[in-house]
Design a protein around this motif. Structure first.
Motif, PDB file in Angstrom:
ATOM      1  N   ARG A 125       0.828  -1.171   0.015  1.00 43.57           N
ATOM      2  CA  ARG A 125      -0.047  -0.089  -0.029  1.00 43.57           C
ATOM      3  C   ARG A 125       0.922   1.312  -0.118  1.00 43.57           C
ATOM      4  NH1 ARG A 125      -5.243   0.913   3.870  1.00 43.57           N
ATOM      5  NH2 ARG A 125      -5.731  -1.310   2.719  1.00 43.57           N
ATOM      6  N   LEU A 126       2.052   1.312   0.685  1.00 45.82           N
ATOM      7  CA  LEU A 126       2.810   2.410   0.766  1.00 45.82           C
ATOM      8  C   LEU A 126       3.486   2.544  -0.629  1.00 45.82           C
ATOM      9  CD1 LEU A 126       4.629   4.480   2.091  1.00 45.82           C
ATOM     10  CD2 LEU A 126       6.326   2.501   2.723  1.00 45.82           C
ATOM     11  N   SER A 127       4.008   1.523  -1.354  1.00 47.13           N
ATOM     12  CA  SER A 127       4.245   1.481  -2.598  1.00 47.13           C
ATOM     13  C   SER A 127       3.476   2.236  -3.654  1.00 47.13           C
ATOM     14  CB  SER A 127       4.704   0.045  -3.263  1.00 47.13           C
ATOM     15  OG  SER A 127       6.003  -0.144  -2.258  1.00 47.13           O
ATOM     16  N   GLU A 128       2.463   1.883  -3.674  1.00 46.06           N
ATOM     17  CA  GLU A 128       1.190   2.018  -4.464  1.00 46.06           C
ATOM     18  C   GLU A 128       0.789   3.644  -4.180  1.00 46.06           C
ATOM     19  OE1 GLU A 128      -3.544   1.440  -4.991  1.00 46.06           O
ATOM     20  OE2 GLU A 128      -2.218  -0.345  -4.735  1.00 46.06           O
ATOM     21  N   ALA A 129       0.838   4.074  -3.009  1.00 42.68           N
ATOM     22  CA  ALA A 129       0.641   5.481  -2.765  1.00 42.68           C
ATOM     23  C   ALA A 129       1.517   6.414  -3.499  1.00 42.68           C
ATOM     24  CB  ALA A 129       0.508   5.548  -1.053  1.00 42.68           C
ATOM     25  N   TYR A 130       2.724   6.214  -3.333  1.00 43.44           N
ATOM     26  CA  TYR A 130       3.987   6.938  -3.944  1.00 43.44           C
ATOM     27  C   TYR A 130       4.021   6.782  -5.417  1.00 43.44           C
ATOM     28  CZ  TYR A 130       4.578   9.635   0.534  1.00 43.44           C
ATOM     29  OH  TYR A 130       4.654  10.186   1.345  1.00 43.44           O
TER      30      TYR A 130
END
Length: 405
Positions: A125-130
């Motif tokens: 989710r962190l990777s997708e957000a950025y």
């Protein structure tokens, strides 16, 4: 660079849109009384309040049962937050990313901090957000309302981004970790009091209702609301005799990151030999070293370049102060920043997908290899005159920077 153009446009807009306002009822200091967010108590304190800051430190020591406290602090930096996200995901791949007792975030670091706090299971989710296209339109230009608004851009996309990734399951997960004694702390700047406000996000999440979810999101948006770029956030509180709306903006207005509240940075903590800071890791979403760049003689170029120089100087000073605080209390300090010889637009205002993904890749490569981390030299030791703070020791090799960029 696009970021400098945005800075220039921001400076012009601040002049032209001086009549732009945010509607709110006026109040005085005497109206504040004992202020807590409406319906919630004990979820925040001022970093300038020594008693509240010391109580926070003592509470952490109590929850950690007589052992050293590991801290992760994540700075502001706008779109440069993709670098820090990449470092965290690469750190997971390296296999030695710890679970931190305290995670703190400011500005874009506030948006990263909940995922960093929850650990490797939230890396996707962190990777997708950025790195996804979700942030491409985060700088939504205004139309004719520009001259009647308090900011250059709307914050609808920022709020939508926060709402998409900060959902009830995340709130529940934060509450579970908070119950274990871990802490997630976010900083905003209260413009009315000119103070850094530190919010205990786990305490907010522990309420587990729709009101707490909205406040959780509001604090994150407020911390990431760069003045002039995004409008400020109004947070309703209960004053002495009536409800008031506080005006909050980007936490990095008053602190680029925080390991401890400002009133503790010159202190020796009680019980430091057993329960002081252990490993303190700081992710700086930006560059900290000065670099040559020819500055044109027009006012906007001068303002933009001065802004960048000021932010770097503040970061260096804050790193030095926090490194000294950590060592004085028996801990180990390290940080990572975008390498000074990396190529790109690091103004923090270039949210284009290719730029964010390149920054994420750079952070990922350095985080996975371990080359991201710098351990400053002991400030009491003799250091080279060219680097009095000791902050340039052990910078990642240029070859690794090129591979990552």
């Amino acid at each position: 660079m696009r970021g400098l153009r945005v800075l220039a446009a921001l400076a012009l807009t601040l002049v032209l849109s001086a009549c732009g306002t945010v509607s709110r009822d006026a109040f005085t200091a005497s109206d504040l009384g004992s202020v807590a967010p409406q319906g919630l108590a004990d979820v925040r304190f001022s970093a300038a309040d020594p008693a509240a800051s010391l109580k926070f430190a003592e509470d952490v020591h109590t929850h950690t049962a007589g052992r050293k406290v590991n801290v992760l602090a994540i700075s502001g930096g706008g779109s440069n937050g993709a670098y820090g996200a990449g470092v965290l995901v690469g750190w997971t791949e390296a296999g030695d990313r710890p679970d931190f007792d305290i995670v703190t975030g400011v500005s874009t670091g506030a948006l990263t901090a909940p995922f960093a706090y929850l650990g490797k299971d939230w890396d996707r989710r962190l990777s997708e957000a950025y790195t996804s296209n979700a942030a491409d339109r985060i700088l939504q230009k205004r139309g004719l309302d520009l001259f009647f608004a308090p900011s250059l851009f709307r914050n609808h996309a920022l709020r939508d981004l926060v709402a998409k990734y900060v959902d009830p399951p995340l709130l529940y997960a934060v509450a579970v970790e908070h119950a274990k004694g871990r802490r997630l702390m976010i900083a905003t700047t209260n413009l009315d009091t000119e103070q850094t406000m530190i919010w205990d996000m786990g305490a907010i999440a522990s309420r587990g209702d729709a009101t707490s979810l909205q406040l959780f999101r509001d604090v994150l948006v407020a911390s990431a609301s760069i003045p002039g770029v995004f409008p400020p956030s109004l947070i309703e509180v209960q004053g002495a005799n009536r409800k008031l709306s506080e005006m909050h903006v980007d936490g990095s207005v008053t602190t680029p990151f925080f390991v401890a509240p400002e009133t503790l940075l010159l202190s020796i903590l009680p019980g430091r030999d057993q329960t002081g800071p252990g490993e303190v890791s700081v992710i700086v979403n930006g560059q900290i070293g000065g670099g040559f760049g020819f500055t044109k003689g027009d006012a906007l170029s001068i303002v933009g370049r001065s802004w960048i120089a000021m932010n770097k100087a503040q970061l260096r000073t804050h790193l030095t102060a926090n490194a000294a605080f950590t060592r004085r209390n028996g801990g180990l300090f390290r940080y990572t920043a975008i390498p000074d010889d990396a190529q790109g637009d690091f103004s923090g205002l270039d949210f284009a997908g290719p730029n964010r993904r390149a920054l994420f890749k750079l952070g990922y490569v350095l985080g996975k290899s371990g080359a991201a981390w710098v351990s400053p030299t002991d400030p009491s030791a003799e250091v080279k005159a060219a680097d009095p703070s000791g902050l340039k020791a052990s910078q990642p090799p240029a070859a690794q920077t090129r591979d990552g960029g």
